[in-house]
Design an enzyme around this catalytic site. Structure first.
Site, PDB file in Angstrom:
ATOM      1  N   ASP A   1      11.441   2.529   5.303  1.00 53.00           N
ATOM      2  CA  ASP A   1      11.064   1.111   5.445  1.00 53.00           C
ATOM      3  C   ASP A   1      12.363   0.330   5.623  1.00 53.00           C
ATOM      4  O   ASP A   1      13.296   0.521   4.858  1.00 53.00           O
ATOM      5  CB  ASP A   1      10.326   0.635   4.172  1.00 53.00           C
ATOM      6  CG  ASP A   1       9.620  -0.702   4.389  1.00 53.00           C
ATOM      7  OD1 ASP A   1      10.265  -1.640   4.911  1.00 53.00           O
ATOM      8  OD2 ASP A   1       8.431  -0.805   4.055  1.00 53.00           O
TER       9      ASP A   1
ATOM     10  N   ASP B   1      -8.581   6.647   9.054  1.00 47.60           N
ATOM     11  CA  ASP B   1      -9.561   5.639   8.623  1.00 47.60           C
ATOM     12  C   ASP B   1      -9.694   4.557   9.683  1.00 47.60           C
ATOM     13  O   ASP B   1     -10.643   3.779   9.660  1.00 47.60           O
ATOM     14  CB  ASP B   1      -9.127   5.017   7.282  1.00 47.60           C
ATOM     15  CG  ASP B   1     -10.194   4.090   6.717  1.00 47.60           C
ATOM     16  OD1 ASP B   1     -11.373   4.512   6.663  1.00 47.60           O
ATOM     17  OD2 ASP B   1      -9.872   2.935   6.355  1.00 47.60           O
TER      18      ASP B   1
ATOM     19  N   HIS C   1     -13.114   2.974   8.751  1.00 44.69           N
ATOM     20  CA  HIS C   1     -12.300   1.825   8.316  1.00 44.69           C
ATOM     21  C   HIS C   1     -12.849   1.236   7.002  1.00 44.69           C
ATOM     22  O   HIS C   1     -13.213   0.067   6.943  1.00 44.69           O
ATOM     23  CB  HIS C   1     -12.241   0.750   9.419  1.00 44.69           C
ATOM     24  CG  HIS C   1     -11.070  -0.171   9.276  1.00 44.69           C
ATOM     25  ND1 HIS C   1     -10.407  -0.732  10.330  1.00 44.69           N
ATOM     26  CD2 HIS C   1     -10.439  -0.643   8.171  1.00 44.69           C
ATOM     27  CE1 HIS C   1      -9.434  -1.500   9.900  1.00 44.69           C
ATOM     28  NE2 HIS C   1      -9.428  -1.462   8.578  1.00 44.69           N
TER      29      HIS C   1
ATOM     30  N   ALA D   1      -3.863   2.868   7.970  1.00 40.58           N
ATOM     31  CA  ALA D   1      -3.291   1.549   8.281  1.00 40.58           C
ATOM     32  C   ALA D   1      -3.971   0.963   9.524  1.00 40.58           C
ATOM     33  O   ALA D   1      -4.948   0.215   9.402  1.00 40.58           O
ATOM     34  CB  ALA D   1      -1.784   1.656   8.445  1.00 40.58           C
ATOM     35  N   ARG D   2      -3.492   1.337  10.698  1.00 40.05           N
ATOM     36  CA  ARG D   2      -4.095   0.864  11.944  1.00 40.05           C
ATOM     37  C   ARG D   2      -4.034   1.975  12.983  1.00 40.05           C
ATOM     38  O   ARG D   2      -2.997   2.632  13.133  1.00 40.05           O
ATOM     39  CB  ARG D   2      -3.345  -0.370  12.485  1.00 40.05           C
ATOM     40  CG  ARG D   2      -3.688  -1.685  11.791  1.00 40.05           C
ATOM     41  CD  ARG D   2      -5.124  -2.143  12.076  1.00 40.05           C
ATOM     42  NE  ARG D   2      -5.448  -3.391  11.419  1.00 40.05           N
ATOM     43  CZ  ARG D   2      -5.965  -3.520  10.197  1.00 40.05           C
ATOM     44  NH1 ARG D   2      -6.218  -2.443   9.474  1.00 40.05           N
ATOM     45  NH2 ARG D   2      -6.247  -4.712   9.701  1.00 40.05           N
TER      46      ARG D   2
ATOM     47  N   PRO E   1       2.341  -2.432   9.224  1.00 44.22           N
ATOM     48  CA  PRO E   1       1.394  -3.244  10.007  1.00 44.22           C
ATOM     49  C   PRO E   1       1.428  -2.796  11.469  1.00 44.22           C
ATOM     50  O   PRO E   1       2.380  -2.128  11.875  1.00 44.22           O
ATOM     51  CB  PRO E   1       1.953  -4.670   9.879  1.00 44.22           C
ATOM     52  CG  PRO E   1       3.220  -4.593   9.131  1.00 44.22           C
ATOM     53  CD  PRO E   1       3.540  -3.173   8.827  1.00 44.22           C
TER      54      PRO E   1
ATOM     55  N   ILE F   1       0.833  -1.214   0.000  1.00 40.99           N
ATOM     56  CA  ILE F   1       0.000   0.000   0.000  1.00 40.99           C
ATOM     57  C   ILE F   1       0.869   1.266   0.000  1.00 40.99           C
ATOM     58  O   ILE F   1       0.589   2.217  -0.736  1.00 40.99           O
ATOM     59  CB  ILE F   1      -0.967  -0.019   1.203  1.00 40.99           C
ATOM     60  CG1 ILE F   1      -1.898  -1.238   1.091  1.00 40.99           C
ATOM     61  CG2 ILE F   1      -1.777   1.270   1.269  1.00 40.99           C
ATOM     62  CD1 ILE F   1      -2.707  -1.550   2.341  1.00 40.99           C
TER      63      ILE F   1
ATOM     64  N   GLU G   1     -11.198   1.121  17.978  1.00 39.46           N
ATOM     65  CA  GLU G   1     -12.375   1.027  17.112  1.00 39.46           C
ATOM     66  C   GLU G   1     -13.145  -0.287  17.234  1.00 39.46           C
ATOM     67  O   GLU G   1     -14.270  -0.380  16.745  1.00 39.46           O
ATOM     68  CB  GLU G   1     -11.980   1.237  15.649  1.00 39.46           C
ATOM     69  CG  GLU G   1     -11.161   0.096  15.080  1.00 39.46           C
ATOM     70  CD  GLU G   1     -10.669   0.369  13.660  1.00 39.46           C
ATOM     71  OE1 GLU G   1     -10.975   1.412  13.095  1.00 39.46           O
ATOM     72  OE2 GLU G   1      -9.952  -0.503  13.143  1.00 39.46           O
TER      73      GLU G   1
HETATM   74  P1  NAD Z   1       2.896  -4.800   3.468  1.00 42.89           P
HETATM   75  O1  NAD Z   1       3.318  -5.926   4.347  1.00 42.89           O
HETATM   76  O2  NAD Z   1       2.940  -4.990   1.988  1.00 42.89           O
HETATM   77  O3  NAD Z   1       3.789  -3.524   3.812  1.00 42.89           O
HETATM   78  C1  NAD Z   1       4.095  -3.120   5.114  1.00 42.89           C
HETATM   79  C2  NAD Z   1       5.488  -2.504   5.064  1.00 42.89           C
HETATM   80  O4  NAD Z   1       5.773  -1.951   6.358  1.00 42.89           O
HETATM   81  C3  NAD Z   1       6.579  -3.541   4.760  1.00 42.89           C
HETATM   82  O5  NAD Z   1       7.324  -3.116   3.631  1.00 42.89           O
HETATM   83  C4  NAD Z   1       7.424  -3.552   6.029  1.00 42.89           C
HETATM   84  O6  NAD Z   1       8.813  -3.759   5.769  1.00 42.89           O
HETATM   85  C5  NAD Z   1       7.162  -2.147   6.578  1.00 42.89           C
HETATM   86  N1  NAD Z   1       7.463  -1.991   7.983  1.00 42.89           N
HETATM   87  C6  NAD Z   1       7.335  -2.892   8.996  1.00 42.89           C
HETATM   88  N2  NAD Z   1       7.740  -2.337  10.157  1.00 42.89           N
HETATM   89  C7  NAD Z   1       8.120  -1.067   9.867  1.00 42.89           C
HETATM   90  C8  NAD Z   1       8.618   0.013  10.648  1.00 42.89           C
HETATM   91  N3  NAD Z   1       8.811  -0.094  11.967  1.00 42.89           N
HETATM   92  N4  NAD Z   1       8.892   1.183  10.022  1.00 42.89           N
HETATM   93  C9  NAD Z   1       8.701   1.314   8.692  1.00 42.89           C
HETATM   94  N5  NAD Z   1       8.241   0.328   7.898  1.00 42.89           N
HETATM   95  C10 NAD Z   1       7.953  -0.838   8.494  1.00 42.89           C
HETATM   96  O7  NAD Z   1       1.443  -4.392   3.944  1.00 42.89           O
HETATM   97  P2  NAD Z   1       0.392  -3.513   3.139  1.00 42.89           P
HETATM   98  O8  NAD Z   1      -0.433  -4.376   2.275  1.00 42.89           O
HETATM   99  O9  NAD Z   1       1.066  -2.346   2.518  1.00 42.89           O
HETATM  100  O10 NAD Z   1      -0.563  -3.046   4.340  1.00 42.89           O
HETATM  101  C11 NAD Z   1      -0.074  -2.223   5.389  1.00 42.89           C
HETATM  102  C12 NAD Z   1      -1.105  -2.152   6.499  1.00 42.89           C
HETATM  103  O11 NAD Z   1      -2.257  -1.444   6.040  1.00 42.89           O
HETATM  104  C13 NAD Z   1      -1.679  -3.508   6.933  1.00 42.89           C
HETATM  105  O12 NAD Z   1      -0.839  -4.164   7.860  1.00 42.89           O
HETATM  106  C14 NAD Z   1      -3.010  -3.149   7.531  1.00 42.89           C
HETATM  107  O13 NAD Z   1      -2.872  -2.946   8.921  1.00 42.89           O
HETATM  108  C15 NAD Z   1      -3.356  -1.824   6.851  1.00 42.89           C
HETATM  109  N6  NAD Z   1      -4.555  -1.943   5.988  1.00 42.89           N
HETATM  110  C16 NAD Z   1      -5.609  -1.133   6.224  1.00 42.89           C
HETATM  111  C17 NAD Z   1      -6.750  -1.246   5.425  1.00 42.89           C
HETATM  112  C18 NAD Z   1      -7.950  -0.353   5.618  1.00 42.89           C
HETATM  113  O14 NAD Z   1      -9.035  -0.676   5.116  1.00 42.89           O
HETATM  114  N7  NAD Z   1      -7.833   0.773   6.285  1.00 42.89           N
HETATM  115  C19 NAD Z   1      -6.796  -2.181   4.405  1.00 42.89           C
HETATM  116  C20 NAD Z   1      -5.684  -2.978   4.176  1.00 42.89           C
HETATM  117  C21 NAD Z   1      -4.562  -2.845   4.977  1.00 42.89           C
END
Ligand code: NAD
Length: 319
Positions: free
Chosen positions: A165, A248, A284, A223-224, A196, A146, A253
Site C-alpha cells: 500500500d 465477489d 457482491h 473489492a471490485r 478502490p 478492509i 456485473e
Molecule cells: P480504504 O480506502 O480504507 O482502503 C483502500 C486502500 O487501498 C488505501 O489504504 C489506499 O492507500 C490503498 N491503495 C490505493 N491505491 C493502491 C494501489 N495502487 N496499490 C495498493 N494499494 C492502494 O477502502 P476499504 O474500506 O478498505 O475498501 C476497499 C475497497 O473494497 C472499496 O474501494 C470497495 O471498492 C471495496 N468494497 C467491496 C465491498 C463488497 O461488498 N464486495 C464492500 C465494501 C468495499
C-alpha cells in the site's frame, strides 16, 4: 431489511423519508424533486444528468450508503454543486471475513470435492492435497480499512501477512510486513485485493502480474471486478499460474447485479469462470451483514442530515 432501519431512523430524527426501490438513475432522479436530500445504494453508473436535475431541485448532496463510489461521476457532481459522501467504514470486518472464508474454502479445495461428490466421486488425490493456513503467506494489496481488517484475521490464524500500500499505517505493523507489489505477487500463497477501483488500479492484476506469481496462489477479489483482467485470469486458472480464485465482484456485473433469472444473459467469460470448480463466485454480498447494513444506513443518513442543515462532514469524496 433496509426499510425498517430507514423508517426507525426517520422516526427518531423526525425526518420524512421516501423510499424508492430502483437504483438511482436518470429515469428516476425526478422523484427527488421537493426533497432536501438524497441517499443511494447500488453499483449502476450514475450519469451527469442526475446531478444536473438535483441542482435544479436545490439538492446539495448525495449520500452513498457504501464504500465504493466508482459508479459516480465525481467531477460532474462537483460541477453541479453536489457533495457526494460515502460510508468509509460501515463494517470492514464484514468484507474481510468473507475474503478469509473464501480463502479457507479454496485452500481446502471444498469446491472441487463438492463437484466430484455431485458426480458420485468420493476420492482424493495429490491434486487436492491442501495446506494449513498457518503455513501460508498472504499478500494484501491495499491495506486500508478492509485490507487492514483482513491482515488482523489472517495473522490471528497464524499466516505470514505481507502488504503493499503506498500509504503506510504504523498501527498495522503487528499484523503485517509492508513490501512492494512484485514481492507480493512472487511470495504469496493467497493474494487478497482491497484497493478502490481507480484509473490507476484498473486491471492491476493482468497477464504481467499473473506472470510474476510464483507460488500458484489463490486470488481473492472482494473489492471490485475491474481490478482484475478477466481474460488474463481465465488464462492463469487454465495454465495453473493461479490455483483458484474467489470473486465477489465481477468487471461487468452492473448488467446482472442483484437481478434474478440472469442465466441466459451472462457473459461468456462469466460462464467460463462459473464452470470451474476451483472458482468461487458470490453476487457482491461481502458487505451484506446485519451490522454493515445498519451502520451504512445510519452513517449515510446522519451525514445527509448534517449537510442539509448546513453542517460539515468529513465523508465528502468529491471536494
Ligand atoms: P480504504 O480506502 O480504507 O482502503 C483502500 C486502500 O487501498 C488505501 O489504504 C489506499 O492507500 C490503498 N491503495 C490505493 N491505491 C493502491 C494501489 N495502487 N496499490 C495498493 N494499494 C492502494 O477502502 P476499504 O474500506 O478498505 O475498501 C476497499 C475497497 O473494497 C472499496 O474501494 C470497495 O471498492 C471495496 N468494497 C467491496 C465491498 C463488497 O461488498 N464486495 C464492500 C465494501 C468495499
Amino acid at each position: 431489511m433496509e426499510e425498517s432501519i430507514i423508517e426507525n431512523w426517520a422516526q427518531k430524527n423526525q425526518v420524512e423519508v421516501k423510499i424508492v426501490h430502483d437504483d438511482l438513475s436518470a429515469d428516476n432522479a425526478d422523484l427527488a424533486q421537493g426533497f432536501d436530500g438524497v441517499s443511494s445504494e447500488g453499483n449502476l453508473p450514475v450519469s451527469a444528468s442526475v446531478y444536473e436535475k438535483f441542482r435544479q431541485y436545490g439538492i446539495k448532496q448525495l449520500s452513498v450508503r457504501q464504500v465504493g463510489v466508482d459508479n459516480q461521476d465525481l467531477a460532474a457532481a462537483k460541477k453541479n454543486g453536489i457533495k457526494i459522501t460515502n460510508v468509509a467504514a460501515y463494517s470492514p470486518r464484514a468484507i474481510a471475513e468473507l475474503g478469509v472464508t473464501d480463502a479457507m474454502y479454496l485452500l481446502r479445495k471444498i469446491g472441487i470435492y463438492q463437484d466430484r461428490m455431485a458426480h458420485g466421486d468420493f476420492t482424493y488425490d495429490k491434486s487436492t492435497i491442501s495446506t494449513e493456513i498457518f503455513n501460508c503467506t498472504v499478500g494484501i494489496i491495499g491495506a486500508g480499512h478492509i485490507g487492514g481488517a483482513s491482515a488482523h484475521l489472517y495473522s490471528a490464524l497464524g499466516a505470514k501477512v505481507l502488504a503493499y500500500d503506498p500509504v503506510y499505517d504504523a498501527s498495522l505493523e503487528p499484523y503485517l510486513t509492508y513490501t512492494d507489489f512484485d514481492t507480493i505477487l512472487a511470495k504469496s500463497d493467497i493474494i487478497s485485493l482491497h484497493t478502490p477501483l481507480l484509473a490507476s488500479t484498473e486491471n492491476m492484476i493482468d497477464k504481467t502480474a499473473f506472470d510474476k506469481m510464483k507460488k500458484k496462489p489463490i486470488l481473492i477479489n472482494v473489492a471490485r471486478g475491474g481490478l482484475v483482467d478477466t481474460q488474463a485470469l481465465i488464462a492463469a486458472l487454465k495454465n495453473g499460474q493461479v490455483s483458484a480464485a474467489a470473486l465477489d465482484t465481477l468487471a461487468d456485473e452492473t448488467d446482472f447485479y442483484d437481478k434474478k433469472n440472469m442465466l441466459n444473459s451472462l457473459p461468456e467469460d462469466y460462464k467460463e469462470l462459473q464452470a470451474m470448480p476451483q472458482v468461487l463466485i458470490t453476487p457482491h454480498i461481502a458487505f451484506f451483514t446485519k451490522l454493515a447494513v445498519k451502520n451504512s444506513i445510519e452513517i449515510a443518513l446522519n451525514d445527509a442530515k448534517t449537510i442539509i442543515s448546513g453542517g460539515e462532514v468529513n465523508s465528502v469524496v468529491n471536494l
